[in-house]
Design an enzyme around this catalytic site. Structure first.
Site, PDB file in Angstrom:
ATOM      1  N   SER A  54       0.553  70.403  16.034  1.00  0.00           N
ATOM      2  CA  SER A  54       0.171  68.992  16.180  1.00  0.00           C
ATOM      3  C   SER A  54      -1.313  68.813  16.492  1.00  0.00           C
ATOM      4  O   SER A  54      -1.909  69.619  17.220  1.00  0.00           O
ATOM      5  CB  SER A  54       0.996  68.400  17.319  1.00  0.00           C
ATOM      6  OG  SER A  54       0.460  67.176  17.743  1.00  0.00           O
ATOM      7  N   TYR A  75       3.028  68.027  26.428  1.00  0.00           N
ATOM      8  CA  TYR A  75       3.431  68.197  25.028  1.00  0.00           C
ATOM      9  C   TYR A  75       2.386  69.006  24.258  1.00  0.00           C
ATOM     10  O   TYR A  75       2.703  69.970  23.559  1.00  0.00           O
ATOM     11  CB  TYR A  75       3.619  66.816  24.377  1.00  0.00           C
ATOM     12  CG  TYR A  75       3.754  66.851  22.865  1.00  0.00           C
ATOM     13  CD1 TYR A  75       4.970  67.186  22.272  1.00  0.00           C
ATOM     14  CD2 TYR A  75       2.669  66.543  22.033  1.00  0.00           C
ATOM     15  CE1 TYR A  75       5.101  67.213  20.887  1.00  0.00           C
ATOM     16  CE2 TYR A  75       2.801  66.567  20.653  1.00  0.00           C
ATOM     17  CZ  TYR A  75       4.011  66.904  20.089  1.00  0.00           C
ATOM     18  OH  TYR A  75       4.135  66.940  18.718  1.00  0.00           O
ATOM     19  N   GLU A 114      -2.288  66.880  18.557  1.00  0.00           N
ATOM     20  CA  GLU A 114      -2.380  66.728  20.019  1.00  0.00           C
ATOM     21  C   GLU A 114      -2.963  67.980  20.665  1.00  0.00           C
ATOM     22  O   GLU A 114      -3.418  67.934  21.807  1.00  0.00           O
ATOM     23  CB  GLU A 114      -0.999  66.418  20.601  1.00  0.00           C
ATOM     24  CG  GLU A 114      -0.512  65.009  20.320  1.00  0.00           C
ATOM     25  CD  GLU A 114      -1.291  63.930  21.076  1.00  0.00           C
ATOM     26  OE1 GLU A 114      -1.630  64.155  22.246  1.00  0.00           O
ATOM     27  OE2 GLU A 114      -1.563  62.879  20.485  1.00  0.00           O
TER      28      GLU A 114
END
Ligand code: NDP
Ligand code: GDP
Length: 325
Positions: free
Chosen positions: A128, A152, A130
């Site tokens: 991801s 996460y 992120e």
């Protein structure tokens, strides 16, 4: 002989689109489903796409290695796509340990199951953007240093490096797709695009009057899930495993995305938008902007759907859902 694919997270947004994509390519598609007391609800996305009866299911959980070993033995997959995760950033501060176990260690469990049972299976890890978090470069590519900003993001980084490590240690065909945000009418309703399109649909139909959001100055590089699952498949068709950024190369603020949705239904966002400080996060990812030149050059991949068309598709789908309900 048809090729077999195993998808963890098949009941999620990407799992459903990937299953459809692979079925259309002639694959036998196996999906990992975790047991729940809500019988008949977990497959709602597969039903929306009309493919729930075309998939074969394995009862397994990413936190239970033995169940994954059985799933790999049963499916005998040529390709395994690890899309399962606790995928919602905001919840990862509420459930950091579960997020680490499912999103991080879960990937290690799938890699172990493959290494033990079927090392020739090609593996895809759903990494991801992120992981870039507090961005270290204006355009994030495969070479940009990581700086995750949530449990996460940290869990995804562990899974990413485990994928790289199993490739280098055991010679597995293991690839990591560093995908930027991607959305669709099947996006979970807690994510900002779908929250907005559902909220706009409700307001348009007179079912609600306000839309409460947090930090609307955040910017994301948003693409369509339907386009992004094709990039996953392309990665596993390459002779050599590798890591690829998948993104559109355009970034838009949450504010401008909300504007697109309201303007589509000919309403003014200022009449309905409420900023709620409770919805701000403990640490924010202010801006993401991907550089997918490697995927374009090596995979021949291009995003097909622009943000405006995608938001309109999502608003239309939400209006239709509420009119049917
Ligand atoms: P979703 O949240 O829609 O789907 C997550 C899936 O994981 C669901 O099928 C869920 O099952 C499953 N799952 C959760 N916990 C477990 C568990 N313990 N064991 C087995 N399965 C489990 O995510 P998306 O489809 O949007 O994303 C797919 C993947 O890509 C995720 O890993 C996500 O983190 C990653 N990603 C997504 C991006 C995006 O913008 N969408 C961007 C970059 C990466 P259930 O239905 O039972 O809850
Ligand atoms: P993320 O990029 O994986 O965290 O995807 P989200 O769709 O959950 O959030 C994207 C951005 O929208 C983040 O910067 C959030 O802080 C911002 N945002 C603002 N208001 C909201 C909201 O009400 N819900 C969500 N989910 N995000 C919001």
């Amino acid at each position: 002989m048809a090729r077999h694919a195993l998808i963890t997270g098949i009941t999620g947004q990407d799992g459903a689109y990937l299953a459809k994509n692979l079925l259309e390519k002639g694959y036998v598609v196996w999906g990992l489903v975790r047991r729940s007391s809500h019988f008949g609800i977990a497959d709602h996305r597969l039903r929306w796409l009309g493919i729930e009866k075309d998939v074969r299911y394995c009862d397994a959980n990413l936190t239970d290695l033995s169940s994954l070993i059985r799933a790999v033995e049963m499916a005998k997959p040529d390709e395994a796509y690890n899309l399962g995760a606790q995928s919602y950033v905001a919840s990862s501060w509420q459930q950091p340990i579960l997020t680490s176990n499912v999103t991080g260690v879960g990937a290690a469990n799938v890699l172990e199951a493959i290494r033990i049972v079927s090392p020739s299976t090609r593996f895809y890890q759903a990494s991801s953007s992120e992981m870039f978090g507090l961005i270290q470069e204006a355009h994030q590519s495969e070479k940009t240093p990581f700086y995750p900003r949530s449990p996460y993001g940290v869990a995804k980084l562990f899974a990413h490096w485990m994928t790289v490590n199993y490739r280098e240690s055991f010679n597995l065909h293991a690839s990591s797709g560093i995908l930027f945000n991607h959305e669709s009418p099947l996006r979970g309703i807690e994510f900002v695009t779908r929250k907005v399109t559902d909220g706009v649909a409700r307001i348009k139909l007179g079912l609600a009057n306000e839309l409460r959001l947090g930090n609307i100055d955040a910017k994301r590089d948003w693409g369509h899930a339907r386009d992004y699952v094709e990039a996953m498949w392309l990665m596993l068709q390459q002779d050599k495993p590798d890591d690829y950024v998948v993104a559109t190369g355009k970034t838009t603020s949450v504010r401008d995305m909300v504007k697109i949705a309201f303007e589509y239904v000919q309403m003014n966002m200022d009449d309905h938008l409420v900023i709620d400080p409770e919805l701000f996060r403990p640490a924010e990812v202010d801006i993401l902007l991907g550089d997918a030149s490697k995927a374009r050059a090596a995979l021949g991949w291009e995003p097909k759907t622009g943000l405006e068309d995608m938001i309109r598709e999502m608003v239309d789908a939400d209006i239709e859902r509420h009119m049917r309900a």
